[in-house]
Design an enzyme around this catalytic site. Structure first.
Site, PDB file in Angstrom:
ATOM      1  N   ASP A   1      32.838  29.831 162.952  1.00 46.89           N
ATOM      2  CA  ASP A   1      31.692  29.449 163.478  1.00 46.89           C
ATOM      3  C   ASP A   1      30.280  30.114 163.985  1.00 46.89           C
ATOM      4  OD1 ASP A   1      30.855  26.633 164.416  1.00 46.89           O
ATOM      5  OD2 ASP A   1      29.705  27.434 165.541  1.00 46.89           O
TER       6      ASP A   1
ATOM      7  N   ASN B   1      17.967  25.469 162.114  1.00 55.56           N
ATOM      8  CA  ASN B   1      17.542  24.575 160.887  1.00 55.56           C
ATOM      9  C   ASN B   1      16.585  24.001 161.642  1.00 55.56           C
ATOM     10  OD1 ASN B   1      19.210  24.410 158.738  1.00 55.56           O
ATOM     11  ND2 ASN B   1      20.592  23.307 160.504  1.00 55.56           N
TER      12      ASN B   1
ATOM     13  N   HIS C   1      15.407  23.969 157.416  1.00 59.31           N
ATOM     14  CA  HIS C   1      16.915  23.469 156.054  1.00 59.31           C
ATOM     15  C   HIS C   1      16.719  24.301 155.833  1.00 59.31           C
ATOM     16  CE1 HIS C   1      18.190  19.756 159.405  1.00 59.31           C
ATOM     17  NE2 HIS C   1      16.720  19.301 158.617  1.00 59.31           N
TER      18      HIS C   1
ATOM     19  N   GLU D   1      28.778  24.562 159.670  1.00 57.47           N
ATOM     20  CA  GLU D   1      28.163  25.863 159.305  1.00 57.47           C
ATOM     21  C   GLU D   1      30.270  26.208 160.211  1.00 57.47           C
ATOM     22  OE1 GLU D   1      27.448  24.014 164.263  1.00 57.47           O
ATOM     23  OE2 GLU D   1      27.113  23.368 162.032  1.00 57.47           O
TER      24      GLU D   1
ATOM     25  N   ASP E   1      20.069  26.439 154.957  1.00 56.78           N
ATOM     26  CA  ASP E   1      21.341  26.818 153.160  1.00 56.78           C
ATOM     27  C   ASP E   1      21.295  28.240 153.038  1.00 56.78           C
ATOM     28  OD1 ASP E   1      21.203  24.435 153.501  1.00 56.78           O
ATOM     29  OD2 ASP E   1      19.418  24.202 151.591  1.00 56.78           O
TER      30      ASP E   1
END
Length: 314
Positions: free
Chosen positions: A181, A189, A194, A224, A198
């Site tokens: 995680d 974000n 965003h 994630e 990515d």
């Protein structure tokens, strides 16, 4: 003119038609004698396999096949020759016949074979089609259906399917399941946008992919979270791989315009199953439990749990 005479007058014309079909059709047509020697071959066959005109005649059929399939192909041919059917499509629904071009490259073939005779001797004729483009298209569709588009790793469904196969093949060995995680990913974000998120996902995916063995199976579990299955490894070896992944990712620098250089960490839950204990659902549940403990303890760490036979029985 009688009916018998009219039919006889068509025979030479029919032969010309058949000859024209054989020499102008896009499919390859090849004939071999009962010793597997090529006695007939049309221009399409020469084109498919990259040979010059006339060069294939009197060659053994094996020159058109990769060496690794010679034995398998001979069994198929022998089975057909000893059977009762006059024609047969070679290969299986899920597999094609591999062919070998003169330059050594391989192609995928669809082949229909039939029994006949020439000059009183038995001959086997094959109609050959190069289906390499079709196979590539089908493989592309399969890859798209199984792959997470952003990370390039297996999606959840494909990961499960691949792990089940590996578990079955490695039932007598130690196996490990890892859930990763990315720490504080929501803040990435929110703070950087965003596109930055990515980029972090892509970076971790690359680190994961480049840090594992060919037999290991990696996937994106969602958001994630990432998953990794490690067959044939005991605890110390599995821990070393996970810690290497965590170190490689935390060492990656991210630079976005208007912001100072950033680094990120990852938490991991590792479940190690003893031989005979590698149940997929139990391993995922145990790895998820270990991940929860790692996050509760402050993140940026690995927690490891072992699955023993007595734990499965309880």
């Amino acid at each position: 003119m009688t009916k018998r005479a009219s039919i006889a007058s068509l025979i030479p014309a029919s032969q010309d038609i058949y000859r024209k079909i054989v020499f102008e059709i896009a499919d390859g047509i090849i004939g071999i004698d009962d010793h597997g020697i090529i006695r007939l071959c049309n221009p399409a066959t020469e084109s498919i396999f990259g040979w010059k005109s006339g060069e294939l005649l009197d060659k053994p059929l094996e020159v058109l096949l990769p060496e690794r399939v010679h034995g398998f192909h001979q069994k198929l041919v022998a089975s057909f020759q000893s059977g009762n059917t006059e024609a047969r499509y070679m290969g299986q629904r899920s597999a094609t016949i591999a062919g070998r071009r003169l330059d050594g490259t391989e192609i995928n073939l669809g082949i229909t074979i039939l029994r006949t005779s020439a000059a009183g001797s038995p001959m086997m004729v094959a109609v050959i089609r190069d289906i390499s483009d079709h196979v590539r298209y089908q493989n592309d569709l399969k890859r798209l259906a199984e792959t997470d588009s952003l990370s390039g790793l297996l999606n959840r469904r494909a990961f499960r399917a691949n792990v089940l196969q590996s578990v079955s093949a490695n039932a007598t060995s130690y196996s490990s399941m890892v859930i990763f995680d990315l720490d504080g990913f929501k803040g990435v974000n929110d703070r950087f946008g965003h596109d930055a998120g990515d980029e972090v996902i892509t970076c971790f995916s690359d680190v994961l992919r480049n840090s594992i063995r060919a037999t290991d199976i990696a996937g994106r579990w969602g958001g994630e979270e990432f998953v990794l299955f490690l067959p044939n490894l005991k605890a110390r070896e599995a821990i070393a791989i996970v810690e290497r992944i965590r170190a490689n990712f935390s060492g990656a620098d991210f630079n976005w315009q208007g912001h100072p250089s950033a680094n990120f960490t990852v938490s991991a839950g590792l479940a190690i199953a003893a031989p005979g204990c590698a149940d997929l659902s139990d391993m995922i549940a145990s790895a998820d439990k270990a991940l929860y403990e790692a996050k509760r303890a402050g993140r940026d760490q690995l927690v490891c749990l072992e699955i023993q036979q007595e734990a499965l029985a309880s």
